[in-house]
Enzyme design. Structure first.
Site, short mmCIF file in Angstrom:
data_model
loop_
_atom_site.label_atom_id
_atom_site.label_comp_id
_atom_site.label_asym_id
_atom_site.label_seq_id
_atom_site.Cartn_x
_atom_site.Cartn_y
_atom_site.Cartn_z
CB SER A 14 -1.13 0.07 1.33
OG SER A 14 -0.27 0.45 2.49
NE ARG A 66 20.86 -10.63 8.22
CZ ARG A 66 21.22 -9.98 9.05
NH1 ARG A 66 22.09 -10.25 10.10
NH2 ARG A 66 21.30 -8.46 8.82
CG MET A 91 7.89 -7.97 6.14
SD MET A 91 7.91 -6.41 7.49
CE MET A 91 7.68 -7.14 9.18
NE ARG A 92 15.65 -11.48 4.57
CZ ARG A 92 15.90 -12.76 5.61
NH1 ARG A 92 14.97 -13.50 6.14
NH2 ARG A 92 17.17 -13.05 5.58
CB ILE A 93 17.67 -7.00 9.80
CG1 ILE A 93 16.26 -7.04 10.66
CG2 ILE A 93 18.68 -6.42 10.24
CD1 ILE A 93 16.61 -7.64 12.10
CG LEU A 94 18.30 -3.90 4.41
CD1 LEU A 94 18.29 -2.53 3.92
CD2 LEU A 94 18.12 -5.04 3.16
CG ASN A 108 11.63 0.89 7.29
OD1 ASN A 108 11.15 0.15 6.42
ND2 ASN A 108 11.79 0.85 8.74
CG HIS A 110 8.57 1.28 12.44
ND1 HIS A 110 8.50 -0.03 12.55
CD2 HIS A 110 8.31 1.48 13.88
CE1 HIS A 110 8.22 -0.81 13.70
NE2 HIS A 110 8.03 0.49 14.62
CB SER A 137 8.93 7.03 12.42
OG SER A 137 8.40 7.00 13.79
CG ASP A 146 12.08 -0.67 12.87
OD1 ASP A 146 11.96 -0.47 11.80
OD2 ASP A 146 11.36 -1.60 13.46
CD GLU A 175 2.41 3.02 7.70
OE1 GLU A 175 3.02 2.54 6.95
OE2 GLU A 175 1.97 2.38 8.52
#
Length: 226
Positions: A14, A66, A91-94, A108, A110, A137, A146, A175
């Site tokens: 969205s 990763r 939905m992944r941490i870089l 990003n 949040h 944010s 985050d 958002e």
């Protein structure tokens, strides 16, 4: 010149749609060069395809680490010509490799007023805590979840009757306004980072939205079209 961006997502997209809409309205000076997902069949990919945008699925489960997964993403993004990366529900941490490949060019969104309620299910966390103020944010991305410097935030009321769905819907409306605005500032070269603080050149004053449908405090304020 428009800012060339890659949008990464894992779900319905969205926020991708809000970005597409602002670009097509001529408000957001950006060009989406690639929409990437780590999952097949998500609606965000369908949204992109409806607008003729190039898409790619790269499953993280196909990689041993990763680091290998992120290296594959970086290669595709660079090949697309994108200069900045927009995380719209990715939905992944870089890894550091990814972040260092696009310094100060990864944003990003949040669904919480950071630093409160980082991680997944921020709306449910807010409801469970019984907060009277919630929100969203936009922040630059660093190596922690985050955690990076905040660009813009919107605060909305948390109501006694709220569940995660009703509060989440109220947050999502904001958002869809603050994320394209932050991308526009990035495209205009108006963002600079000093430690944990983000300076917006010619920063708009904070604004209150108080309509029949929505109530929010936004800082910095939104500009015309957002």
């Amino acid at each position: 010149m428009p800012l060339n961006i890659a949008v990464l997502l894992s779900g319905s997209g969205s926020n991708l749609q809000s970005i597409i809409d602002k670009i097509e309205q001529g408000v957001l000076d950006a060009r989406i060069r690639l929409v990437l997902s780590n999952k097949n069949g998500v609606y965000g990919l369908e949204r992109a395809e409806k607008h003729g945008l190039p898409t790619k699925v790269v499953k993280h489960t196909a990689y041993d680490s990763r680091e290998d997964f992120d290296a594959a993403l970086v290669q595709l993004i660079r090949e697309s010509g994108a200069e900045a990366v927009i995380l719209a529900g990715f939905m992944r941490i870089l890894t550091p490799h990814f972040i260092n490949s696009f310094p100060d060019k990864i944003l990003n969104i949040h669904p919480a007023v950071l630093p409160c309620f980082p991680g997944v299910n921020g709306q449910q966390q807010a409801v469970d805590y019984g907060v009277k103020i919630s929100g969203c944010s936009v922040h630059f991305v660093d190596e922690k979840m985050d955690h990076g410097p905040v660009v813009i935030q919107a605060a909305v009321p948390g109501l006694h009757r709220d569940d995660a769905k009703t509060l989440g819907a109220r947050i999502l409306k904001m958002e869809h306004r603050i994320f394209p605005q932050a991308i526009q500032w990035l495209a205009q070269g108006r963002l600079s980072i000093e430690g944990r603080k983000v300076d917006v050149k010619d920063c708009p004053a904070p604004m209150v939205i108080n309509s029949q449908e929505d109530s929010a405090l936004v800082n910095p304020g939104l500009e015309n079209g957002f």
